[in-house]
Every structure is written in C-alpha cells, then in structure tokens.
Design an enzyme around this catalytic site. Sequence first.
Site, short mmCIF file in Angstrom:
data_model
loop_
_atom_site.label_atom_id
_atom_site.label_comp_id
_atom_site.label_asym_id
_atom_site.label_seq_id
_atom_site.Cartn_x
_atom_site.Cartn_y
_atom_site.Cartn_z
N GLY A 31 -27.55 19.56 -46.91
CA GLY A 31 -28.52 18.80 -47.70
C GLY A 31 -28.09 18.70 -49.15
O GLY A 31 -26.92 18.89 -49.47
N HIS A 37 -21.11 13.30 -49.58
CA HIS A 37 -21.64 13.32 -48.20
C HIS A 37 -21.81 11.89 -47.69
O HIS A 37 -21.48 11.59 -46.54
CB HIS A 37 -23.03 13.96 -48.17
CG HIS A 37 -23.09 15.38 -48.62
ND1 HIS A 37 -23.67 15.77 -49.81
CD2 HIS A 37 -22.64 16.52 -48.03
CE1 HIS A 37 -23.59 17.07 -49.94
NE2 HIS A 37 -22.97 17.56 -48.89
N GLY A 147 -15.22 17.09 -45.87
CA GLY A 147 -14.63 16.60 -47.12
C GLY A 147 -13.47 17.48 -47.57
O GLY A 147 -13.48 18.70 -47.38
N VAL A 176 -14.71 12.85 -53.47
CA VAL A 176 -15.37 11.83 -54.28
C VAL A 176 -15.67 12.47 -55.64
O VAL A 176 -16.20 13.58 -55.72
CB VAL A 176 -16.67 11.33 -53.61
CG1 VAL A 176 -17.38 10.30 -54.50
CG2 VAL A 176 -16.36 10.73 -52.24
#
Length: 287
Positions: A31, A37, A147, A176
């Site tokens: 979360g 994400h 990731g 990212v």
Amino acid sequence: MREVLRADAMRALVRRARRRGESIGFVPTMGALHEGHLSLVRRARREHDRVVVSLFVNPLQFGPREDYRTYPRDAVRDARLCRAVGCDWLFRPSATALYPLDFETSVRPGDLAARWEGAERPGHFSGVCTVVLKLLHIVEPDVLYLGQKDAQQAAVVAAMMRDFNMATRLSVAPIVRDRDGLALSSRNVYLNDEERVRAAGLPRALLAASRLARRGVRDARRLEAEARGVLRREAKPQRIDYLKVVDPRTLAPVRRLEGRGLLLASVRIGRTRLLDNRYLIPKRGAR
Ligand code: PAF
C-alpha cells in the site's frame, strides 16, 4: 474493480479466469501506493487479461524496532489509484487471514539474502519470501511484477522462485524517480522539507559514479569513492549503511567492473532509510 478480502475467494476468482483462458498479472504491494507501484500495475494491465494487486503490510518483514505500526496506510486512496490504472482485483487480506495463530512455517532464503539489506535487517527477506510465496500460491499468476528499486528483494525472490520450481515468471521494472531523481518510495513521506532536498543527493551520487564508469573507470573503489564524495557533500547523510559496487547477478562485491556492475546504496537521512541503485556500464577499454 473488486476488493477481495479472503484468500479462498481470491483463488476462486483467478481459477475461474484461468478456465476462461485468461492470463493473470500480479503486483504485490504494502500500500501507500506511488507512481512506482502504478507503473507496475500499468505494465501488468498491458500484458495480461486480468490484473491482481495485493495490499498487505506484512508484519513478518519488519524488525522489532522498525516502522510496522506507523507504516503509511490509506486503503481508500490506494483502492482509488488501483481502480484508475485498471486493476481488476484488489486483494486485501487481514493479518490474521494470512497468519492465523497456528501459522508456523517460513521460507529461509540463502546467501543472496545475507548481505546488504539482509545484514541491516535480520529476518527481513525471510518475511518477504514467506509472504510472496503465500501470495503466489493464492493468486497463481503468470507473471509477478516487482520494482528494481528493491534490487536485492527482486534477486532474492527470483532465487526462491527458481529454487522452488515455480511456474510464475518474474518481471522487474525500472525505478521510477521524482523530478530531482529521488527514487519513489512509500517511506519518502517520512522526510521533512530540508531532508527531502538532501535526499536528492543520493541519486546524484549514483549518477556521478555511473558517469565515471562510462568514462572508462573500472576500479570499484574509485567508483564508490566518487559516489561517497557526492553523497557526503550533497545528502549529508546521518549514516551510510552501505554503498558498494556488486555483481548484478550474485550481489557479491566486485573489485573491478568486468561487465555491467550494480551500485547498491542505503543511507539514512534524518530517521529515514533510503535505498537506491544504479547499473554501472563501463566504457570499453580499461583504466
Ligand atoms: O516491496 C514490497 O512492497 C514488499 O516487500 C512486498 C513485495 C509487497 C512483500 O510484502
């Protein structure tokens, strides 16, 4: 998008989809979702008929003095973001559903998990592997998306999947970054304004080493010293947990770049631990 709370209901949904010939992409998360994400969910959306995202803050991967209780949680916002990027099923089990009182089995990862994060956070990767294995058994996806920011996590999970002959394939997506280069992380919210500015010194330090490698420097100590200098000057970290050039496959330290190397770093800015990494691609010819 449908929210699913129970493991048996989750499994029934994906099995039904599979009988219809649909493929399943799976993004596990704790979360506090950010663009990192969401980029994984978008990728899964492009590549599969059905996309499952799990949202579960896994107590097993936190040490006793870590931030399990205070880890940022906002299930309503997370659900909204997942819906917006095309998730089909948001799997949101409770801690007691995944770890009932009689739960007693866990995964013990090997040497890959011993260094770096594994040394700083004893038991962390056992907790990660245990929950990922459980989630993979429940969701039975074709592809698991992780990731590159957590490079060691991806390597440890890849080894578990290989060692346990799992049919799921692992896809690792690029880091990212924010506009100033800081790798996105759910824990970035812990940084105050002044720390947030300093934190951007971490990606700049890795970039400085990667530029040096591109100019032909292959000596790991020189590359680490370059990164350490920029880091100390710009990020002024409270502590550097590690900053090492490693073999991207084994994560063992290297003395010299023969092929591609990976510069792994973890630093503390204020009370926040930040992780980052960057591939070092040497120019042909040595120095
Ligand atoms: O990277 C994370 O957020 C977690 O370690 C994961 C893979 C969801 C397991 O809890």
